[in-house]
Design a protein around this motif. Structure first.
Motif, PDB file in Angstrom:
ATOM      1  N   ASP A 121       0.834  -1.205   0.000  1.00  0.00           N
ATOM      2  CA  ASP A 121       0.000   0.000   0.000  1.00  0.00           C
ATOM      3  C   ASP A 121       0.872   1.261   0.000  1.00  0.00           C
ATOM      4  OD1 ASP A 121      -3.014   0.959   1.186  1.00  0.00           O
ATOM      5  OD2 ASP A 121      -1.341   2.186   1.868  1.00  0.00           O
ATOM      6  N   ARG A 122       1.854   1.295   0.875  1.00  0.00           N
ATOM      7  CA  ARG A 122       2.728   2.459   0.994  1.00  0.00           C
ATOM      8  C   ARG A 122       3.662   2.595  -0.211  1.00  0.00           C
ATOM      9  NH1 ARG A 122       0.500   6.183   3.998  1.00  0.00           N
ATOM     10  NH2 ARG A 122       0.053   5.539   6.137  1.00  0.00           N
ATOM     11  N   LEU A 123       4.071   1.475  -0.795  1.00  0.00           N
ATOM     12  CA  LEU A 123       4.929   1.537  -1.970  1.00  0.00           C
ATOM     13  C   LEU A 123       4.202   2.174  -3.157  1.00  0.00           C
ATOM     14  CD1 LEU A 123       6.733  -1.907  -1.718  1.00  0.00           C
ATOM     15  CD2 LEU A 123       7.822   0.325  -1.655  1.00  0.00           C
ATOM     16  N   PHE A 124       2.944   1.828  -3.336  1.00  0.00           N
ATOM     17  CA  PHE A 124       2.167   2.453  -4.406  1.00  0.00           C
ATOM     18  C   PHE A 124       1.992   3.946  -4.140  1.00  0.00           C
ATOM     19  CE2 PHE A 124       1.153  -1.752  -5.919  1.00  0.00           C
ATOM     20  CZ  PHE A 124       0.891  -1.571  -7.261  1.00  0.00           C
ATOM     21  N   ASP A 125       1.816   4.310  -2.881  1.00  0.00           N
ATOM     22  CA  ASP A 125       1.756   5.735  -2.535  1.00  0.00           C
ATOM     23  C   ASP A 125       3.020   6.453  -2.998  1.00  0.00           C
ATOM     24  OD1 ASP A 125      -0.745   5.799  -1.369  1.00  0.00           O
ATOM     25  OD2 ASP A 125      -0.006   5.521   0.671  1.00  0.00           O
ATOM     26  N   ALA A 126       4.167   5.864  -2.683  1.00  0.00           N
ATOM     27  CA  ALA A 126       5.440   6.486  -3.029  1.00  0.00           C
ATOM     28  C   ALA A 126       5.579   6.643  -4.540  1.00  0.00           C
ATOM     29  CB  ALA A 126       6.600   5.667  -2.472  1.00  0.00           C
ATOM     30  N   ILE A 127       5.218   5.617  -5.277  1.00  0.00           N
ATOM     31  CA  ILE A 127       5.341   5.654  -6.740  1.00  0.00           C
ATOM     32  C   ILE A 127       4.478   6.757  -7.334  1.00  0.00           C
ATOM     33  CG2 ILE A 127       4.777   4.383  -8.846  1.00  0.00           C
ATOM     34  CD1 ILE A 127       5.621   1.818  -7.292  1.00  0.00           C
ATOM     35  N   VAL A 128       3.212   6.801  -6.945  1.00  0.00           N
ATOM     36  CA  VAL A 128       2.291   7.778  -7.528  1.00  0.00           C
ATOM     37  C   VAL A 128       2.623   9.198  -7.076  1.00  0.00           C
ATOM     38  CG1 VAL A 128      -0.125   8.545  -7.558  1.00  0.00           C
ATOM     39  CG2 VAL A 128       0.432   6.138  -7.897  1.00  0.00           C
TER      40      VAL A 128
END
Length: 336
Positions: A121-128
């Motif tokens: 969840d947090r990794l997708f936050d970072a990417i976007v």
């Protein structure tokens, strides 16, 4: 879960940043500007700042689908609200642990699996966030002569895209070459300590299992889409609050600012990121020519108005689910 030195450092750092941000600013003037702010626009901004957590819960549902039967949205929403409330009132970023634990109180899903899904969840936050922030820096409305921390804005945009590419390559390496990477980890960890090897391998395997969402292009696109919707709605809330306090800045400024603030939250901070949020807001809006007084007014007003609803909602579900803070300390796989 114990406060420890990180929590103490976070509180001290937040207090210092609040002082730094408000130094030379008139509290009376801040109160006056907030009293004159457009209440309709601020209400809309507050709605956006609260609705993003419903989108976050929906995204979590998709992330968990490969490792758990489809979970109803209700428990995911309640757990998300609980996690955000705990982050807002308890030091040491205990919210993610609370979020994972609250979900296990309602649905039969293993705590380690739930916790691993939140790492995704947090990794997708970072990417976007990095992609949106980079796109904002390339907006022609922003002067190319502007710089941040002594570096050109275009160099920050290039760096953000590079980080995203490297991050995705690393994640897909974990997905498609798990045995080789686990072997490398074992070779490294064995030199440190057998206990580190055993525990680290277990955590890494759980995390790799949580990355199942990356194996299916359709599910990856869905998670990416929900993440994009989340951060665009959050940026809309920022932008509406800009308008409410009379800040004239493009929508791209909100895209940049939320990414810039997210970078600041990587350091230890007080619960709710008070101090860090205000400091990063003032510094970020300075790139767009917004005065310290006006930027601080926006930051204080938006932070408080967005803080209250989700904290109250989360507190209600926290009590309703019978979650206790001491339970989080004894949850399996919770780091000391």
């Amino acid at each position: 879960m114990k406060p420890g030195w990180r929590a103490a450092l976070g509180i001290v750092l937040s207090a210092a940043l609040i002082y730094w941000t408000l130094h030379g600013i008139s509290p009376t003037e801040v109160a006056r500007l907030l009293s004159r702010a457009d209440p309709v626009l601020f209400a809309a901004a507050t709605f956006c700042g609260t609705a993003i957590f419903a989108l976050r819960a929906r995204r979590w549902q998709t992330i968990l689908e490969p490792v758990a039967a489809k979970i109803p949205l209700g428990p995911l929403w309640r757990a998300t609200a609980v996690g955000m409330m705990v982050n807002n009132v308890v030091p040491a970023r205990a919210g993610e642990i609370a979020r994972a634990y609250a979900l296990t109180k309602e649905v039969p899903v293993a705590f380690p699996t739930t916790l691993a899904s939140l790492a995704v969840d947090r990794l997708f936050d970072a990417i976007v966030l990095l992609l949106l922030g980079a796109s904002a820096l390339l907006d022609p409305a922003l002067s190319t002569s502007q710089s941040l921390a002594g570096q050109s804005l275009s160099s920050f945009a290039t760096g953000a895209v590079t980080i995203v590419v490297l991050l995705l390559l690393g994640l897909y390496a974990l997905v498609f070459f798990p045995k080789q990477l686990l072997r490398l980890f074992d070779l490294f960890a064995r030199r440190v300590s057998p206990s580190v090897e055993e525990r680290g391998r277990r955590v890494l395997e759980t995390f790799m299992h949580g990355l199942s969402v990356l194996r299916e292009p359709g599910r990856f696109a869905a998670v990416f889409g929900w993440t994009l919707a989340h951060w665009l709605l959050n940026a809309l809330g920022f932008w509406l609050a800009f308008k409410a306090v009379g800040i004239t800045a493009p929508f791209s400024a909100a895209l940049f600012l939320q990414a810039f603030i997210a970078l600041g939250t990587a350091v230890p901070a007080a619960p709710g990121f008070f101090g860090v949020f205000e400091y990063m807001s003032v510094q970020g809006l300075a790139v767009y020519g917004v005065s310290q007084q006006q930027a601080a007014t926006w930051a204080i007003g938006y932070h408080l108005f967005s803080f209250i609803p989700i904290t109250l909602i989360g507190a209600y579900y926290f009590a309703r689910l019978g979650v206790r803070l001491r339970d989080l300390r004894s949850s399996p796989e919770v780091p000391a």
